[in-house]
Design a protein around this motif. Structure first.
Motif, mmCIF file in Angstrom:
data_model
loop_
_atom_site.group_PDB
_atom_site.id
_atom_site.type_symbol
_atom_site.label_atom_id
_atom_site.label_comp_id
_atom_site.label_asym_id
_atom_site.label_seq_id
_atom_site.Cartn_x
_atom_site.Cartn_y
_atom_site.Cartn_z
ATOM 1 N N LEU A 149 -2.093 8.743 -12.111
ATOM 2 C CA LEU A 149 -1.979 7.573 -11.661
ATOM 3 C C LEU A 149 -2.953 6.820 -12.251
ATOM 4 C CD1 LEU A 149 -1.742 8.392 -7.773
ATOM 5 C CD2 LEU A 149 -0.003 7.573 -9.246
ATOM 6 N N MET A 150 -4.274 7.142 -12.536
ATOM 7 C CA MET A 150 -5.144 6.495 -13.230
ATOM 8 C C MET A 150 -4.652 6.067 -14.751
ATOM 9 S SD MET A 150 -8.522 8.290 -12.269
ATOM 10 C CE MET A 150 -9.896 7.374 -12.887
ATOM 11 N N GLY A 151 -3.918 7.047 -15.351
ATOM 12 C CA GLY A 151 -3.739 6.943 -16.731
ATOM 13 C C GLY A 151 -2.644 5.767 -16.849
ATOM 14 N N ALA A 152 -1.691 5.874 -15.768
ATOM 15 C CA ALA A 152 -0.384 4.692 -15.463
ATOM 16 C C ALA A 152 -1.307 3.338 -15.111
ATOM 17 C CB ALA A 152 0.523 5.270 -14.561
ATOM 18 N N GLY A 153 -2.311 3.481 -14.775
ATOM 19 C CA GLY A 153 -3.024 1.924 -14.691
ATOM 20 C C GLY A 153 -2.899 1.499 -13.079
ATOM 21 N N VAL A 154 -2.647 2.417 -12.219
ATOM 22 C CA VAL A 154 -2.541 2.204 -10.828
ATOM 23 C C VAL A 154 -3.824 1.664 -10.288
ATOM 24 C CG1 VAL A 154 -2.165 3.051 -8.623
ATOM 25 C CG2 VAL A 154 -0.344 3.422 -10.476
ATOM 26 N N GLY A 155 -3.936 0.610 -9.754
ATOM 27 C CA GLY A 155 -5.295 0.304 -9.117
ATOM 28 C C GLY A 155 -5.086 -0.740 -8.112
ATOM 29 N N PRO A 156 -6.192 -1.421 -7.622
ATOM 30 C CA PRO A 156 -6.036 -2.456 -6.458
ATOM 31 C C PRO A 156 -5.281 -3.181 -6.384
ATOM 32 C CG PRO A 156 -8.105 -2.083 -7.284
ATOM 33 C CD PRO A 156 -7.480 -1.125 -8.248
ATOM 34 N N GLY A 157 -4.287 -3.390 -5.262
ATOM 35 C CA GLY A 157 -3.430 -4.168 -5.048
ATOM 36 C C GLY A 157 -2.147 -3.868 -5.435
ATOM 37 N N ASP A 158 -1.930 -2.684 -6.058
ATOM 38 C CA ASP A 158 -0.767 -1.961 -6.462
ATOM 39 C C ASP A 158 0.140 -1.052 -5.471
ATOM 40 O OD1 ASP A 158 -0.776 -2.905 -9.083
ATOM 41 O OD2 ASP A 158 -1.946 -1.310 -10.031
ATOM 42 N N ALA A 159 1.347 -1.218 -5.268
ATOM 43 C CA ALA A 159 2.048 -0.152 -4.248
ATOM 44 C C ALA A 159 2.461 0.833 -5.238
ATOM 45 C CB ALA A 159 3.123 -0.881 -3.781
ATOM 46 N N VAL A 160 2.647 2.115 -4.545
ATOM 47 C CA VAL A 160 3.115 3.329 -5.113
ATOM 48 C C VAL A 160 4.269 3.683 -4.327
ATOM 49 C CG1 VAL A 160 2.955 5.599 -5.904
ATOM 50 C CG2 VAL A 160 1.293 3.603 -6.582
ATOM 51 N N LEU A 161 5.536 4.050 -4.790
ATOM 52 C CA LEU A 161 6.405 4.377 -3.680
ATOM 53 C C LEU A 161 6.453 5.864 -3.836
ATOM 54 C CD1 LEU A 161 9.542 3.499 -2.446
ATOM 55 C CD2 LEU A 161 10.275 4.970 -4.390
ATOM 56 N N THR A 162 6.538 6.399 -2.456
ATOM 57 C CA THR A 162 6.285 7.862 -2.414
ATOM 58 C C THR A 162 7.014 8.453 -0.896
ATOM 59 O OG1 THR A 162 4.981 9.761 -2.695
ATOM 60 C CG2 THR A 162 4.078 8.008 -1.657
ATOM 61 N N THR A 163 6.863 9.659 -0.957
ATOM 62 C CA THR A 163 7.523 10.135 0.655
ATOM 63 C C THR A 163 6.370 10.165 1.425
ATOM 64 O OG1 THR A 163 8.427 12.389 1.475
ATOM 65 C CG2 THR A 163 7.076 12.586 -0.641
ATOM 66 N N PRO A 164 6.628 10.165 2.731
ATOM 67 C CA PRO A 164 5.593 10.441 3.933
ATOM 68 C C PRO A 164 5.698 11.874 4.283
ATOM 69 C CG PRO A 164 7.612 9.439 4.930
ATOM 70 C CD PRO A 164 7.961 9.569 3.363
ATOM 71 N N TYR A 165 6.536 12.659 3.732
ATOM 72 C CA TYR A 165 6.623 14.239 4.058
ATOM 73 C C TYR A 165 6.303 14.966 2.875
ATOM 74 C CZ TYR A 165 8.347 18.147 6.644
ATOM 75 O OH TYR A 165 8.295 19.461 7.135
ATOM 76 N N THR A 166 5.039 15.312 2.930
ATOM 77 C CA THR A 166 4.457 15.981 1.926
ATOM 78 C C THR A 166 3.019 16.386 2.401
ATOM 79 O OG1 THR A 166 3.725 15.653 -0.691
ATOM 80 C CG2 THR A 166 3.366 13.745 0.704
ATOM 81 N N PHE A 167 2.256 17.122 1.499
ATOM 82 C CA PHE A 167 0.627 17.527 1.395
ATOM 83 C C PHE A 167 0.064 16.236 1.255
ATOM 84 C CE2 PHE A 167 -3.373 18.864 -0.524
ATOM 85 C CZ PHE A 167 -3.547 19.491 0.450
ATOM 86 N N PHE A 168 -1.169 16.198 1.824
ATOM 87 C CA PHE A 168 -1.887 14.913 1.968
ATOM 88 C C PHE A 168 -2.303 14.240 0.464
ATOM 89 C CE2 PHE A 168 -5.971 12.951 1.987
ATOM 90 C CZ PHE A 168 -5.761 11.710 2.659
ATOM 91 N N ALA A 169 -2.601 15.096 -0.453
ATOM 92 C CA ALA A 169 -2.877 14.615 -1.818
ATOM 93 C C ALA A 169 -2.217 13.619 -2.368
ATOM 94 C CB ALA A 169 -3.214 16.067 -2.793
ATOM 95 N N THR A 170 -0.984 13.753 -2.167
ATOM 96 C CA THR A 170 0.169 12.766 -2.694
ATOM 97 C C THR A 170 -0.150 11.291 -2.330
ATOM 98 O OG1 THR A 170 1.917 14.534 -2.275
ATOM 99 C CG2 THR A 170 2.551 12.473 -2.981
ATOM 100 N N ALA A 171 -0.273 11.093 -1.127
ATOM 101 C CA ALA A 171 -0.644 9.934 -0.612
ATOM 102 C C ALA A 171 -1.984 9.411 -0.722
ATOM 103 C CB ALA A 171 -0.152 9.637 0.827
ATOM 104 N N GLY A 172 -2.998 10.575 -0.511
ATOM 105 C CA GLY A 172 -4.358 10.329 -0.586
ATOM 106 C C GLY A 172 -4.718 9.865 -2.097
ATOM 107 N N CYS A 173 -4.328 10.290 -3.177
ATOM 108 C CA CYS A 173 -4.625 9.828 -4.568
ATOM 109 C C CYS A 173 -4.325 8.391 -4.587
ATOM 110 C CB CYS A 173 -3.932 10.804 -5.446
ATOM 111 S SG CYS A 173 -4.806 12.266 -5.661
ATOM 112 N N VAL A 174 -3.149 8.025 -3.938
ATOM 113 C CA VAL A 174 -2.829 6.656 -4.475
ATOM 114 C C VAL A 174 -3.789 5.533 -3.803
ATOM 115 C CG1 VAL A 174 -1.032 4.884 -3.400
ATOM 116 C CG2 VAL A 174 -0.183 7.119 -4.315
ATOM 117 N N VAL A 175 -4.204 5.991 -2.411
ATOM 118 C CA VAL A 175 -5.073 5.079 -1.490
ATOM 119 C C VAL A 175 -6.711 5.274 -2.322
ATOM 120 C CG1 VAL A 175 -6.319 5.011 0.613
ATOM 121 C CG2 VAL A 175 -3.928 5.381 0.611
#
Ligand SMILES: *Cc1c(COP(=O)(O)O)cnc(C)c1O
Length: 391
Positions: free
Chosen positions: A68-94
């Protein structure tokens, strides 16, 4: 008979000598950071995963974070993902200051539903208006690919990159219109975990990012090393996300066996599928099973739906049969994400899955007797059906 959810010892026993030998080599060399074993494993893992490059990481979580860092994801961005997963998926975004834009799952596969993704993108909650959806982060849950073709099209339309959370699905295939593809090779990057309970596990934490974009691979190599390519010169702010040489050496020994372990998990799944057919136990669907794929599902978990899941879980545990709920609380209802403004009822399929699913023992070395004991215990715990159904 007691059957644990997972027993790693029978996998280690036949590899013990080979693994101890390679660990001794690393210890004798005292070369613990990067070096030949990390490079050799990266080369072999890239080939196995059908990507041009693989970059070893310190965990699956760090693989997702670095991608995500390599893709330039940062403050203010949104990342489309699933709510039904292990915590790390959403945790990294936040952790990167971005916010997860959740879309509900397909109840058949438990994976991000492209139809729901489109619905959410066409009509995002008001608090997302004006935010750029920088990335899609689909998860290949339990070992089966998400429906990638429509997600890739949708991402392109929205100018978003696709980063695959393939932590549970190394080696699983998807019948893309462009041909059969391995998970992690379809988006800009694929993220893998070698946590001991994954199909390919190391002796602690480890991870990997695959990509076929040479510039992105270079960026990942810098990011895992504090953003530095030349020592003490930092191009960007990264972290210490390196894969240990000791872990890479273990993984080098294990990788050639991975497909044979997948095959045995699949045979165990076929046994359960037959035994539970026509009962109240809803077995996992393999949606790409008829597409001529060798690995449409690698069963990191064998997850059924059962009525009175909590009761069944308690009765199985009392009978000594290992089982677990992956996952009891969907991401949009986690306390730490309260501020994101989601509410119960927002993603009904994820919420229903969280209350109905149960994982049963599926590891490759299960014996015939253990498999039969699991089926019989589930039969009793789920209220019974004619024993004739149990082989
Ligand atoms: C295991 C897992 C991760 C995290 O991997 P770690 O190596 O434990 O950090 C992320 N996403 C999913 C879907 C996983 O199953």
């Amino acid at each position: 008979m007691k059957v644990p959810l997972l027993d790693l010892k029978p996998q280690y026993a036949p590899l013990r000598e080979e693994i101890r030998k390679i660990l001794d080599e690393v210890c004798d060399s005292q070369h613990f950071i990067m070096g030949p074993h990390v490079e050799a494993f990266e080369r072999k893992a890239a080939a196995y995963c059908g990507s041009a490059f693989a970059v070893g990481m310190s965990s699956g979580t760090d693989a997702i974070l670095a991608a995500l860092m390599g893709a330039g994801v940062g403050p203010g961005d949104a990342v489309l993902t699933t709510p039904y997963t292990f915590f790390a998926t959403a945790g990294c975004v936040v952790r990167l200051g971005a916010i997860p834009l959740f879309a509900d799952i397909d109840p058949v596969t438990f994976n991000l539903d492209p139809v729901q993704a489109k619905r959410v993108l066409d009509n995002p909650p008001a608090r997302f208006k004006g935010r750029r959806v920088k990335a899609f982060l689909p998860v290949h849950l339990y070992g089966q690919s998400a429906d990638m073709d429509p997600l890739l099209v949708l991402a392109r339309e929205h100018g978003a990159v696709v980063i695959e959370d393939a932590c549970q699905a190394i080696g699983a295939e998807y019948p893309s219109a462009a041909g059969v593809r391995k998970v992690g090779s379809m988006g800009l990057a694929g993220c893998f975990s070698f946590f001991p309970s994954k199909n390919l596990g190391c002796f602690g934490d480890g991870g990997l990012v695959t990509t076929s974009d040479a510039a992105f691979a270079e960026r990942l190599k810098a990011l895992r090393n504090h953003g530095s390519q030349v020592k003490y010169h930092h191009l960007m702010v990264g972290g210490n996300f390196r894969l240990d040489a000791l872990q890479a050496a273990v993984l080098e020994v294990k990788l050639p066996h991975l497909d044979s372990w997948h095959v045995r998990r699949r045979a165990n799944a076929a046994y359960y599928d037959a035994a539970f057919q026509g009962t109240v136990v809803q077995t996992p669907a393999v949606v790409y099973g008829k597409s001529g794929l060798a690995m449409p599902h690698i069963y990191n978990q064998y997850v059924v739906r059962v009525p009175d899941r909590e009761g069944v879980r308690e009765r199985l545990s009392a009978a000594g049969i290992g089982c677990e709920v992956y996952y009891p609380v969907p991401m949009h209802l986690q306390d730490c994400f309260r501020d994101l403004g989601y509410r119960r009822g927002d993603f009904p399929e994820s919420e229903r899955a969280a209350s109905e699913t149960l994982a049963l023992p599926i590891y490759p070395e299960l014996t015939d007797g253990q498999r039969a004991a699991v089926v019989e215990a589930v039969r009793v715990a789920a209220g019974g059906w004619p024993a004739a159904n149990t082989k």
